[in-house]
Design an enzyme around this catalytic site. Structure first.
Site, short mmCIF file in Angstrom:
data_model
loop_
_atom_site.label_atom_id
_atom_site.label_comp_id
_atom_site.label_asym_id
_atom_site.label_seq_id
_atom_site.Cartn_x
_atom_site.Cartn_y
_atom_site.Cartn_z
N ASP A 35 -11.02 16.00 4.26
CA ASP A 35 -11.17 14.68 4.87
C ASP A 35 -12.57 14.11 4.64
O ASP A 35 -12.74 12.92 4.42
CB ASP A 35 -10.90 14.82 6.38
CG ASP A 35 -10.48 13.53 7.04
OD1 ASP A 35 -10.52 13.46 8.28
OD2 ASP A 35 -10.13 12.57 6.33
N ASP A 48 -0.17 9.14 0.64
CA ASP A 48 0.28 10.52 0.35
C ASP A 48 1.71 10.64 -0.18
O ASP A 48 2.61 10.00 0.35
CB ASP A 48 0.24 11.38 1.61
CG ASP A 48 -1.11 11.40 2.29
OD1 ASP A 48 -1.23 12.12 3.30
OD2 ASP A 48 -2.03 10.70 1.84
N TRP A 86 0.80 -1.21 0.00
CA TRP A 86 0.00 0.00 0.00
C TRP A 86 0.84 1.27 0.00
O TRP A 86 1.85 1.35 0.69
CB TRP A 86 -0.89 -0.01 1.25
CG TRP A 86 -1.51 1.30 1.56
CD1 TRP A 86 -0.93 2.35 2.22
CD2 TRP A 86 -2.81 1.75 1.20
NE1 TRP A 86 -1.79 3.41 2.32
CE2 TRP A 86 -2.97 3.07 1.69
CE3 TRP A 86 -3.88 1.15 0.53
CZ2 TRP A 86 -4.14 3.80 1.53
CZ3 TRP A 86 -5.05 1.88 0.37
CH2 TRP A 86 -5.17 3.19 0.87
N MET A 87 0.38 2.25 -0.73
CA MET A 87 0.99 3.58 -0.70
C MET A 87 -0.13 4.60 -0.57
O MET A 87 -1.23 4.37 -1.08
CB MET A 87 1.76 3.81 -2.01
CG MET A 87 2.12 5.25 -2.29
SD MET A 87 3.15 5.47 -3.74
CE MET A 87 2.02 5.02 -5.04
N GLU A 139 -6.72 18.42 5.48
CA GLU A 139 -5.49 17.62 5.48
C GLU A 139 -4.56 18.14 4.38
O GLU A 139 -5.01 18.83 3.46
CB GLU A 139 -5.81 16.15 5.17
CG GLU A 139 -6.79 15.49 6.12
CD GLU A 139 -6.87 13.99 5.90
OE1 GLU A 139 -6.40 13.26 6.78
OE2 GLU A 139 -7.40 13.56 4.86
N TRP A 174 4.05 10.06 9.48
CA TRP A 174 3.08 10.51 8.49
C TRP A 174 3.59 11.64 7.61
O TRP A 174 4.77 11.96 7.63
CB TRP A 174 1.77 10.89 9.21
CG TRP A 174 1.07 9.71 9.79
CD1 TRP A 174 1.36 8.39 9.58
CD2 TRP A 174 -0.04 9.72 10.70
NE1 TRP A 174 0.51 7.60 10.29
CE2 TRP A 174 -0.37 8.38 10.97
CE3 TRP A 174 -0.79 10.74 11.28
CZ2 TRP A 174 -1.41 8.03 11.82
CZ3 TRP A 174 -1.83 10.38 12.12
CH2 TRP A 174 -2.14 9.05 12.39
N TRP A 200 -3.99 0.34 4.08
CA TRP A 200 -3.31 1.32 4.92
C TRP A 200 -2.96 0.73 6.28
O TRP A 200 -3.73 -0.01 6.88
CB TRP A 200 -4.23 2.54 5.10
CG TRP A 200 -3.62 3.61 5.93
CD1 TRP A 200 -2.83 4.63 5.50
CD2 TRP A 200 -3.73 3.78 7.36
NE1 TRP A 200 -2.44 5.42 6.57
CE2 TRP A 200 -2.98 4.91 7.72
CE3 TRP A 200 -4.39 3.06 8.36
CZ2 TRP A 200 -2.88 5.37 9.02
CZ3 TRP A 200 -4.28 3.51 9.67
CH2 TRP A 200 -3.53 4.66 9.98
N ASP A 258 0.28 17.19 8.80
CA ASP A 258 0.71 17.54 7.44
C ASP A 258 1.30 18.94 7.31
O ASP A 258 0.75 19.79 6.59
CB ASP A 258 -0.46 17.38 6.44
CG ASP A 258 -1.21 16.07 6.60
OD1 ASP A 258 -2.41 16.01 6.29
OD2 ASP A 258 -0.58 15.09 7.04
#
Lengths: 795, 163
Positions: free
Chosen positions: A337, A126, A123-124, A304, A185, A150, A250
Site C-alpha cells: 500500500d 484490481d 475507472w477500473m 493488499e 471490493w 476510483w 482481499d
C-alpha cells in the site's frame, strides 16, 4: 494572584508547543523568590510533561495504527515512494519553465488500447476472481460505473474463450447489502471438489468496516455466470481482535490442507509490519483463525491483494493452488500500500502449522529490494490456476500515469496487463518467469524480419509501417571483440550502483550500452520511449545486464509522470540477450530474457500518434557494436465489445456501426495509415467498401450477418479475414495478388460465384492457395457449388 | 491558596497540552507546519479529530479553495478577455478537482483505502500547477494556485500517514 499567563508562554491557538517552552519556564522563575517556589514550579513542570506524554500516547493509539513514533520515519514515507510524486508537482510549480499545454480529443482518443482489456468507459482497478468455467475464461474487476476516478465500486465482468478477445457482460455484483454497502471490493474464486465455485470478497460495510463475504453463482448451469448470489449469513469474517477495521481485505483463493480443510490468507498490518492472516474452513461459512501468521515482514506497511500459490521446481506448467510436495516451492506475493509496488518471494510452506519461510530473507516480501513481477506500473496483481490448459495465469492492474483531468476528458482510466503465464525459472531457481499468453499470437498480422548491425552512437529507423500496435521479438549480441576488451579491462570497475532510475536514462552512454528499441517515437525523436539493455561490469568479474524503459522523453506533455523503470536481469552463460515488446497505444510491455524481468509503462505522446508513430533501433554505447536480429508484427485489435447472442460459435461482431457518417469521419483522418474495423451491419458498408482510401488502409475486416450485395469492392492485398457474407457474389472483378493469403475458407456464402484469384495470387511458391469450401453449408445453386467443389481454380 | 493555584495551573497545563497536541504532532510531519496548524485549528472539528478526520478537514479546505478559484476564474473572463484560452484550461482543471479529485479523496479516506485519497490530493496540486503554467509566467491566479499546491502537499503528507 499571579496569572497563569506568567507561568506559561503566551499561547494563542497558532503557537506551537515547541521545545522552547521549557526554556521560558526558567525565565519566569527568575521573577519570583526562587527558594520558595522552585520546588512548586518544577513539580508543576513535571506534571505538565507527564500529562503531555499521556495525552500524546492516547492520541496516537486512537488512530488506526498508522502513526509513526519518530518523525524521521514518516518523512521517509512522505519522501516520494509513490510514483505520482512530489517530483512532478514541484517541477510544475516553476511556472516559467512550463510550457502551456492542453490535451485535445485527437491526442486523447489515440490513447485507448486496442488489445488490452479495458471497460468501454470509466475507472477500473484490481482484477477480481479470475477463473475458467464451462469453456469460458471469466474476468471480474473493480469498476466505477459513474466516473473515471476510483469510487462507487462494483464488480465488472467479462468473458473470453482465449484470454484475449473479451466480451463485456453485465455488472456481476453491486453494493446492495449492509455488509458491502460501501464497496464490493477485491476477492478470489475457489473451485470446490465437486467443481462448484465459491467467491470470497471484501465488503466495506455501511459502517465502513472491512469484512469478508461469500458469494456463489446463482445458476451454475449458466456458462456465462451472469448472476451471483450472496450468502445470507454474510459476513463470514470480520476483523479479528488487534486488527484495524480498515486493515482487513482481499481474501485469496483457498487451498486444501493435508487434513482436508480449506485454508485462506488475508493481508493486513500491525503498526508498520505487513502481515498475512491465516484461516481454516470446511464450508467457507465458518472459519478458525490461526494464532500464528502465514508470514510477516516488519516495516513494509499494509499488505493488499495477497496471493499465495505453489510453483513446480522441475516443470514449466502451472499448478493447482492446492498442490504441495517436495517438487514444489510456494510463492507469497503482496501489494504494498505504501509504495504501490507488487513484490513476491519464493519460499517453503509448512502445511502442518500454516507458515511460510522465504528462501532468501534479505529479499523478503515487501522489502524494497525484493523481487517484483514487474518493474514498471503494475499493481494489485492476482494469479489463478487455468485448469483448461494447466497454467498459472497472472493478471495485473495497470493504472494511468496522467492527470485525472485527462482521464475525465477521455472518459476512462486504467487497463489490465496482457495475462501472463507464471512459472519458476527452472534455470536460476530464484525468480519467476512470466510471458504473455500464447493466445496473443492470434492477433499477429503481417510481419517484417530484420537483421541489423549497428555501431556505437547510432539510431536507425525501422520501417514497419504503422507503429502503434506491435509485437517485437528481438535478439541482441555485442560484438565479441568489444565484449572481450571491456571485460578484460581491469581499469573498468564493477558498477555496483548502476540502476535504470539513477543512471540518467537512455542517453547516459556506457561502454556496452544502452541499446534497444525506441518505441512510440516521432520521426524527429522529439518524443520517444526507449526500451533497452545496458551491460556493465558486475561483481566477481561478471557482466551485469540491466533492462530498462525510459519514459522521461516519451511526451511533451507536462502533467504526466515520466519515470525511468527497470532492473537487473539474469543472463546465463550461453544466452543471447533477448527482449520482447508489446506496443499498444498508451501501454508498452517489455520482457527481457524470456520474462525474467518485465516492465510495463504508460506513455502519452502528443506527436508520436496515429500515422506519425515510428519505431527506431538504437545503440548508444560508446564502444560496442551490436547486432540485432528481430521480427516485428503488426497487431490486430482484439475487438473487445459487449456480448451478444451472435457471439456463441460465430465470429464476433464489433460494436462499430458503420453508417455514411462514419465514412465521412474516417475520410477526414489525413494521416490514417492503418484501420482495423469490425462492421456489424451493412448500412454505409457499400460506401465504405468503395472508398479507395479507406480500403487501402484497411488491414482486417470482419463481417457478420450483413447483406452485402455490391460486387464492386476493392480489397487490401494484405487482408486476412473476410467471412459470413450471405449475399456476397464476388469480391473483386479482377484477380488480386493477395501476397499474404495462404488459405481461403468459404463459410455461409451461398451466392459466391468466384474469387479474385489467378495463378499469380497467393504467396509466391508452389504451395498455392488452399480453398476450403466444405464449410459452406449451402450453395445458391449447383453451378455456384461447382466452382468450388472441383478444384477448377488452379492457383 | 497555593493548592488552588497549583490546581488551576495543572488544569491549564492539561488543557493547553491536550488541545494542541494531536494537530501539532500531525502537522510537524508535513511540509508546512504553520499552514497545516492554522487550517486545522480554524475548523471546530480539528481538536477532536483523528488522522482520518484531519485529512478530511483539509480536503474540505481544498474544496473551498477550488470553488473560490473557480469564481475568480469566472470573474476574469470579463476583466481579462485576452486570457480566455488559459482561463478555459484552468476552469476545466479546477472543475476536475471539484468533481473528481475531492469526491474520490473523501470516499477513499472514509472507507479506509487512503491510497486513492492520495491520488486525488496529489492531482489537485497537479491541476493547479498546470492551470498556472498556462499563463506563461503572467498569471492572475498565482496566489490561489500556489495555495492549492501547498495545501495539496500538506494534505498528502497526512493521507500518507494512513497508509
Amino acid at each position: 494572584m499571579a496569572s497563569t499567563e506568567a507561568l506559561l508562554p503566551v499561547t494563542s491557538r497558532q503557537d506551537p508547543l515547541s521545545e522552547s517552552r521549557s526554556d521560558q519556564i526558567p525565565e519566569t522563575r527568575q521573577r519570583r523568590p526562587i527558594k520558595v517556589h522552585l520546588a512548586v514550579y518544577s513539580g508543576l513542570l513535571l506534571i505538565a510533561l507527564y500529562v503531555a506524554l499521556i495525552v500524546t500516547h492516547d492520541g496516537s493509539t486512537a488512530q488506526h495504527g498508522a502513526k509513526d513514533e519518530t518523525s524521521t520515519e514518516s518523512r521517509a514515507r512522505l519522501a516520494g515512494v509513490s510514483e505520482k510524486s512530489n517530483d512532478r508537482v514541484s517541477r510544475l510549480s516553476d511556472d516559467r519553465k512550463v510550457e502551456a499545454f492542453a490535451w485535445n480529443n485527437t491526442m486523447l482518443s489515440w490513447q485507448r488500447t486496442a488489445f488490452h482489456f479495458q471497460p468501454e468507459k470509466n475507472w477500473m482497478n484490481d482484477p477480481n476472481g479470475p477463473l475458467f468455467y464451462k469453456g469460458w475464461y471469466h474476468f471480474f474487476y473493480q469498476y466505477n460505473p459513474n466516473a473515471a476516478v476510483w469510487g462507487d465500486i462494483v464488480w465488472g465482468h467479462a468473458v473470453s474463450k482465449d484470454l484475449i478477445h473479451w466480451l463485456y457482460l453485465p455488472i456481476a455484483m453491486v453494493p446492495d447489502q449492509w455488509y458491502d454497502a460501501n464497496g464490493v471490493w477485491t476477492g478470489s474464486a475457489t473451485f470446490l471438489d465437486d467443481g462448484s465455485i465459491v467467491m470470497l470478497y471484501t465488503g466495506s460495510t455501511d459502517k465502513f468496516v472491512q469484512v469478508q463475504n461469500l458469494a456463489y453463482p446463482d445458476d451454475p448451469s449458466d456458462p456465462l455466470l451472469l448472476k451471483w448470489a450472496k450468502f445470507s449469513g454474510n459476513p463470514v469474517l470480520v476483523p479479528p481482535p488487534g486488527i484495524g477495521a480498515k486493515d482487513f481485505r482481499d481474501p485469496t483463493t483457498a487451498w486444501k490442507t493435508s487434513t482436508g480443510k480449506w485454508r485462506i490468507t488475508i493481508g493486513s498490518k500491525i503498526n508498520r509490519t505487513g502481515i498475512s492472516l491465516i484461516y481454516d474452513t470446511t464450508d467457507f461459512k465458518t472459519y478458525e483463525k490461526h494464532d500464528t501468521l502465514l508470514h510477516q515482514v516488519p516495516n513494509t506497511g499494509m499488505w493488499e491483494c495477497v496471493d499465495f500459490y505453489p510453483v513446480s521446481k522441475t516443470q514449466v506448467n502451472g499448478l493447482d493452488t492446492s498442490v504441495n510436495g517436495p517438487d514444489v516451492k510456494h510463492v507469497i506475493k503482496a501489494s504494498m500500500d505504501d509504495t504501490r509496488i507488487d513484490h513476491y518471494a519464493i519460499g517453503t510452506y509448512y502445511d502442518s502449522n500454516g507458515t511460510w519461510v522465504p528462501d532468501n530473507p534479505s529479499i523478503d516480501v515487501g522489502i524494497s529490494t525484493a523481487l517484483r513481477y514487474d518493474y514498471g506500473k503494475f499493481y494489485a496483481s492476482k494469479t489463478f490456476y487455468d485448469q483448461n490448459k494447466g497454467r498459472r495465469i497472472l493478471w495485473g492492474w495497470i493504472g494511468e500515469s496522467d492527470s485525472e483531468d485527462a482521464d475525465v476528458q477521455k472518459g476512462w482510466s486504467s487497463v489490465q496487463g496482457i495475462p501472463r503465464t507464471v512459472v519458476l525459472d527452472t534455470r536460476t531457481r530464484k525468480n519467476l518467469v512470466q510471458w504473455p499468453v500464447e493466445e496473443i499470437k492470434s492477433l499477429r498480422l503481417s510481419s517484417n524480419k530484420f537483421d541489423m548491425t549497428i555501431g556505437p552512437g547510432t539510431v536507425v529507423p525501422v520501417d514497419v509501417g504503422s507503429a502503434t500496435q506491435l509485437d517485437i521479438e528481438a535478439e541482441f549480441e555485442i560484438k565479441t571483440e568489444d565484449l572481450k576488451l571491456f571485460f578484460d579491462d581491469d581499469s573498468v570497475e564493477a558498477d555496483k550502483k548502476f540502476s535504470c532510475e539513477t543512471s540518467g536514462g537512455s542517453t547516459a552512454r556506457g561502454a556496452l550500452g544502452p541499446f534497444g528499441f525506441s518505441v512510440l517515437a516521432d520521426e524527429s525523436l522529439s518524443e520517444q520511449t526507449p526500451v533497452y539493455f545496458y551491460v556493465t561490469k558486475g561483481k566477481h568479474s561478471k557482466l551485469k545486464t540491466v533492462f530498462c524503459t525510459d519514459t522521461s522523453r516519451s511526451t511533451m506533455a507536462n502533467d504526466v509522470v515520466k519515470p525511468i523503470y527497470g532492473s537487473f536481469v539474469p543472463v546465463l552463460k550461453g544466452e543471447k540477450l533477448t527482449m520482447r515488446i508489446l506496443v499498444d497505444h498508451s501501454i508498452v510491455e517489455g520482457f527481457a530474457q524470456g520474462g525474467r524481468t518485465c516492465i510495463t509503462s504508460r506513455v502519452y505522446p502528443t506527436k508520436a500518434i496515429y500515422g506519425a508513430t515510428k519505431l527506431f533501433l538504437f545503440n548508444n554505447a560508446i564502444d560496442a557494436t551490436v547486432t540485432a536480429s528481430f521480427k516485428v508484427w503488426q497487431m490486430n485489435s482484439a475487438f473487445i465489445h459487449p456480448y451478444s447472442q451472435d457471439d456463441i460459435g460465430v465470429p464476433s461482431r464489433s460494436g462499430v456501426r458503420v453508417n455514411p457518417n462514419t465514412v465521412e469521419e474516417l475520410l477526414v483522418l489525413e494521416h490514417l495509415e492503418i484501420l482495423t474495423i469490425g462492421i456489424g451491419n451493412d448500412s454505409g458498408l457499400d460506401q465504405f467498401l468503395s472508398s479507395h482510401k479507406l480500403m487501402r488502409c484497411t488491414q482486417a475486416m470482419k463481417f457478420n450477418n450483413c447483406r452485402l450485395q455490391s460486387s464492386d469492392v476493392s480489397f487490401l492485398a494484405g487482408m486476412e479475414k473476410l467471412d459470413n457474407l450471405p449475399e456476397l457474389k464476388n469480391i473483386y472483378w479482377r484477380p488480386l495478388p493477395f501476397p499474404c493469403l495462404t488459405k481461403i475458407r468459404v463459410i455461409s456464402c451461398p451466392k459466391l460465384r468466384k474469387l479474385p484469384l489467378n495463378s499469380k495470387s497467393g504467396p509466391s511458391g508452389e504451395k498455392g492457395l488452399a480453398i476450403d469450401a466444405k464449410a459452406n453449408r449451402e450453395w445458391e445453386d449447383e453451378a455456384t457449388k461447382a466452382c468450388f467443389v472441383h478444384p477448377s481454380i488452379e492457383v | 491558596m497555593m493548592m488552588m493555584m497549583m490546581m488551576k495551573v495543572m488544569m491549564m497545563v492539561t488543557v493547553m497540552v491536550s488541545e494542541g497536541s494531536i494537530i501539532e504532532q500531525t502537522c510537524k510531519e508535513t511540509p508546512d507546519f504553520n499552514l497545516c496548524v492554522s487550517l486545522l485549528n480554524s475548523d471546530p472539528r480539528g481538536s477532536s479529530a483523528d488522522t482520518s478526520g484531519l485529512a478530511l478537514i483539509l480536503i474540505d479546505k481544498i474544496k473551498v479553495l477550488t470553488t473560490k478559484t473557480l469564481n475568480e476564474i469566472n470573474g476574469l473572463y470579463k476583466k481579462r478577455p485576452e486570457l480566455k484560452r488559459a482561463l478555459d484550461e484552468c476552469s476545466r482543471r479546477y472543475k476536475t478537482i471539484l468533481n473528481a479529485d475531492v469526491p474520490e479523496a473523501i470516499e477513499a479516506i472514509s472507507k479506509g483505502v487512503p491510497k486513492f485519497g492520495e491520488d486525488g490530493v496529489i492531482d489537485a496540486g497537479v491541476e493547479a500547477s498546470v492551470c498556472e503554467g498556462g499563463f506563461k509566467g503572467r498569471s492572475p491566479l498565482t496566489s490561489l494556485t500556489k495555495s492549492m499546491q501547498k495545501i495539496s502537499n500538506v494534505t498528502r503528507a497526512i493521507v500518507r500517514m494512513l497508509l
